[in-house]
Design a protein around this motif. Structure first.
Motif, PDB file in Angstrom:
ATOM      1  N   ASN A   1       0.790  -1.237   0.000  1.00 23.28           N
ATOM      2  CA  ASN A   1       0.000   0.000   0.000  1.00 23.28           C
ATOM      3  C   ASN A   1       0.820   1.283   0.000  1.00 23.28           C
ATOM      4  OD1 ASN A   1      -2.438  -1.547   0.177  1.00 23.28           O
ATOM      5  ND2 ASN A   1      -1.960  -1.869   2.333  1.00 23.28           N
ATOM      6  N   VAL A   2       2.147   1.160  -0.033  1.00 22.63           N
ATOM      7  CA  VAL A   2       3.001   2.348  -0.048  1.00 22.63           C
ATOM      8  C   VAL A   2       4.042   2.227  -1.159  1.00 22.63           C
ATOM      9  CG1 VAL A   2       2.683   2.812   2.421  1.00 22.63           C
ATOM     10  CG2 VAL A   2       4.628   1.449   1.680  1.00 22.63           C
ATOM     11  N   GLN A   3       4.526   3.381  -1.625  1.00 21.55           N
ATOM     12  CA  GLN A   3       5.557   3.405  -2.672  1.00 21.55           C
ATOM     13  C   GLN A   3       6.957   3.513  -2.077  1.00 21.55           C
ATOM     14  OE1 GLN A   3       4.862   3.053  -6.058  1.00 21.55           O
ATOM     15  NE2 GLN A   3       2.884   2.547  -5.159  1.00 21.55           N
ATOM     16  N   GLU A   4       7.049   4.318  -1.010  1.00 18.30           N
ATOM     17  CA  GLU A   4       8.348   4.602  -0.418  1.00 18.30           C
ATOM     18  C   GLU A   4       8.169   4.928   1.065  1.00 18.30           C
ATOM     19  OE1 GLU A   4      10.952   8.446  -0.878  1.00 18.30           O
ATOM     20  OE2 GLU A   4      11.327   7.159  -2.625  1.00 18.30           O
ATOM     21  N   VAL A   5       9.115   4.470   1.871  1.00 22.89           N
ATOM     22  CA  VAL A   5       9.123   4.798   3.297  1.00 22.89           C
ATOM     23  C   VAL A   5      10.579   5.014   3.697  1.00 22.89           C
ATOM     24  CG1 VAL A   5       8.430   4.104   5.629  1.00 22.89           C
ATOM     25  CG2 VAL A   5       7.134   3.261   3.667  1.00 22.89           C
ATOM     26  N   LEU A   6      10.829   6.062   4.460  1.00 25.90           N
ATOM     27  CA  LEU A   6      12.168   6.360   4.975  1.00 25.90           C
ATOM     28  C   LEU A   6      13.198   6.476   3.855  1.00 25.90           C
ATOM     29  CD1 LEU A   6      12.065   3.914   8.036  1.00 25.90           C
ATOM     30  CD2 LEU A   6      11.873   6.409   8.114  1.00 25.90           C
ATOM     31  N   GLY A   7      12.755   6.970   2.701  1.00 28.12           N
ATOM     32  CA  GLY A   7      13.664   7.158   1.577  1.00 28.12           C
ATOM     33  C   GLY A   7      14.000   5.887   0.819  1.00 28.12           C
ATOM     34  N   GLU A   8      13.346   4.792   1.163  1.00 27.81           N
ATOM     35  CA  GLU A   8      13.603   3.504   0.500  1.00 27.81           C
ATOM     36  C   GLU A   8      12.365   3.085  -0.286  1.00 27.81           C
ATOM     37  OE1 GLU A   8      16.381   1.800   0.397  1.00 27.81           O
ATOM     38  OE2 GLU A   8      17.552   2.817   1.942  1.00 27.81           O
ATOM     39  N   ARG A   9      12.571   2.569  -1.493  1.00 28.69           N
ATOM     40  CA  ARG A   9      11.465   2.095  -2.317  1.00 28.69           C
ATOM     41  C   ARG A   9      10.852   0.853  -1.678  1.00 28.69           C
ATOM     42  NH1 ARG A   9      10.199  -1.176  -6.418  1.00 28.69           N
ATOM     43  NH2 ARG A   9      12.212  -2.198  -6.595  1.00 28.69           N
ATOM     44  N   ALA A  10       9.538   0.869  -1.550  1.00 26.31           N
ATOM     45  CA  ALA A  10       8.835  -0.270  -0.952  1.00 26.31           C
ATOM     46  C   ALA A  10       8.602  -1.360  -1.992  1.00 26.31           C
ATOM     47  CB  ALA A  10       7.493   0.196  -0.383  1.00 26.31           C
ATOM     48  N   VAL A  11       8.525  -2.600  -1.518  1.00 27.59           N
ATOM     49  CA  VAL A  11       8.127  -3.733  -2.355  1.00 27.59           C
ATOM     50  C   VAL A  11       6.797  -4.251  -1.828  1.00 27.59           C
ATOM     51  CG1 VAL A  11      10.490  -4.330  -3.037  1.00 27.59           C
ATOM     52  CG2 VAL A  11       9.491  -5.407  -1.010  1.00 27.59           C
ATOM     53  N   ALA A  12       6.022  -4.872  -2.719  1.00 25.75           N
ATOM     54  CA  ALA A  12       4.682  -5.318  -2.346  1.00 25.75           C
ATOM     55  C   ALA A  12       4.703  -6.558  -1.461  1.00 25.75           C
ATOM     56  CB  ALA A  12       3.856  -5.588  -3.595  1.00 25.75           C
ATOM     57  N   SER A  13       5.687  -7.433  -1.657  1.00 25.50           N
ATOM     58  CA  SER A  13       5.747  -8.676  -0.881  1.00 25.50           C
ATOM     59  C   SER A  13       7.193  -9.121  -0.725  1.00 25.50           C
ATOM     60  CB  SER A  13       4.949  -9.779  -1.582  1.00 25.50           C
ATOM     61  OG  SER A  13       5.660 -10.239  -2.724  1.00 25.50           O
ATOM     62  N   LEU A  14       7.410 -10.084   0.157  1.00 30.06           N
ATOM     63  CA  LEU A  14       8.762 -10.609   0.371  1.00 30.06           C
ATOM     64  C   LEU A  14       9.311 -11.254  -0.893  1.00 30.06           C
ATOM     65  CD1 LEU A  14       8.321 -12.034   3.970  1.00 30.06           C
ATOM     66  CD2 LEU A  14       9.800 -10.128   3.293  1.00 30.06           C
ATOM     67  N   ALA A  15       8.444 -11.768  -1.757  1.00 32.35           N
ATOM     68  CA  ALA A  15       8.883 -12.372  -3.019  1.00 32.35           C
ATOM     69  C   ALA A  15       9.506 -11.327  -3.951  1.00 32.35           C
ATOM     70  CB  ALA A  15       7.705 -13.057  -3.703  1.00 32.35           C
ATOM     71  N   ASP A  16       9.225 -10.048  -3.695  1.00 40.56           N
ATOM     72  CA  ASP A  16       9.716  -8.961  -4.545  1.00 40.56           C
ATOM     73  C   ASP A  16      10.998  -8.304  -4.032  1.00 40.56           C
ATOM     74  OD1 ASP A  16       7.434  -9.229  -6.229  1.00 40.56           O
ATOM     75  OD2 ASP A  16       6.266  -8.016  -4.830  1.00 40.56           O
ATOM     76  N   LEU A  17      11.601  -8.868  -2.991  1.00 41.19           N
ATOM     77  CA  LEU A  17      12.811  -8.247  -2.443  1.00 41.19           C
ATOM     78  C   LEU A  17      13.881  -8.130  -3.527  1.00 41.19           C
ATOM     79  CD1 LEU A  17      13.093  -9.995   1.040  1.00 41.19           C
ATOM     80  CD2 LEU A  17      12.599  -7.581   0.601  1.00 41.19           C
ATOM     81  N   PRO A  18      14.510  -6.941  -3.655  1.00 44.05           N
ATOM     82  CA  PRO A  18      15.485  -6.721  -4.712  1.00 44.05           C
ATOM     83  C   PRO A  18      16.890  -7.228  -4.384  1.00 44.05           C
ATOM     84  CG  PRO A  18      15.183  -4.710  -3.461  1.00 44.05           C
ATOM     85  CD  PRO A  18      14.212  -5.722  -2.908  1.00 44.05           C
ATOM     86  N   GLU A  19      17.101  -7.626  -3.150  1.00 45.10           N
ATOM     87  CA  GLU A  19      18.431  -8.058  -2.713  1.00 45.10           C
ATOM     88  C   GLU A  19      18.287  -8.967  -1.497  1.00 45.10           C
ATOM     89  OE1 GLU A  19      20.431  -4.703  -0.233  1.00 45.10           O
ATOM     90  OE2 GLU A  19      18.996  -3.721  -1.577  1.00 45.10           O
ATOM     91  N   PRO A  20      19.355  -9.696  -1.166  1.00 40.84           N
ATOM     92  CA  PRO A  20      19.306 -10.541   0.037  1.00 40.84           C
ATOM     93  C   PRO A  20      19.134  -9.694   1.295  1.00 40.84           C
ATOM     94  CG  PRO A  20      21.192 -11.114  -1.347  1.00 40.84           C
ATOM     95  CD  PRO A  20      20.625  -9.829  -1.887  1.00 40.84           C
ATOM     96  N   VAL A  21      18.462 -10.269   2.283  1.00 38.98           N
ATOM     97  CA  VAL A  21      18.280  -9.590   3.568  1.00 38.98           C
ATOM     98  C   VAL A  21      18.740 -10.511   4.690  1.00 38.98           C
ATOM     99  CG1 VAL A  21      16.392  -8.140   2.725  1.00 38.98           C
ATOM    100  CG2 VAL A  21      15.872 -10.324   3.822  1.00 38.98           C
ATOM    101  N   ASP A  22      19.062  -9.917   5.821  1.00 41.07           N
ATOM    102  CA  ASP A  22      19.553 -10.679   6.972  1.00 41.07           C
ATOM    103  C   ASP A  22      18.442 -10.994   7.971  1.00 41.07           C
ATOM    104  OD1 ASP A  22      22.375 -10.564   6.149  1.00 41.07           O
ATOM    105  OD2 ASP A  22      22.124  -8.413   6.485  1.00 41.07           O
TER     106      ASP A  22
END
Length: 139
Positions: free
Chosen positions: A53-74
């Motif tokens: 439901n959001v495009q950007e938060v805290l200067g970071e582009r939001a993704v719609a779901s975890l399947a859309d993550l653009p990079e690995p996360v910890d």
């Protein structure tokens, strides 16, 4: 019966993590998810908002779901109600994140079982910012 990792393990998780995907991160500064994520960002973590439901938060582009993550996360940090936790964890186990973290007040045994079955470390009912203050900043 679920048990959180030891304080030492939580400290290690937080010291070694660099990128946190935040499920349910709101763009409303009055929301807890925003305040906690903003503080973690100030403390040096890269935050990836996960919210359809959001495009950007805290200067970071939001993704719609975890399947859309653009990079690995910890860490996948979750700000959703306890009853939503199993479904979110089912998505989270398919990410690179070794740790799935449910914020203060969020607890679900089924979700913990799902995480465990997929070899993920689960933390529940703990505020990531408070744990960071106790075990990383205070160390």
């Amino acid at each position: 019966m679920f048990q959180n990792p030891s304080n030492e393990a939580i400290a290690s998780i937080l010291k070694n993590a660099k990128t946190i995907a935040v499920v349910g991160l709101s763009d409303d500064p009055s929301r807890e998810s925003y305040a906690v994520s903003a503080e973690m960002q100030r403390r040096g973590y890269k935050i990836i908002p996960v919210n359809p439901n959001v495009q950007e938060v805290l200067g970071e582009r939001a993704v719609a779901s975890l399947a859309d993550l653009p990079e690995p996360v910890d860490i996948v940090n979750i700000f959703r109600r306890s009853e939503a936790l199993p479904d979110v964890v089912r998505e989270a186990v398919n990410t690179s994140a070794p740790v799935i973290w449910a914020q203060q007040g969020i607890y679900n045994e089924e979700a913990a079982d799902i995480a465990r079955a997929h070899g993920k470390t689960m933390v529940m009912d703990r505020c990531i910012m408070v744990m960071h203050s106790l075990f990383v900043r205070g160390a």
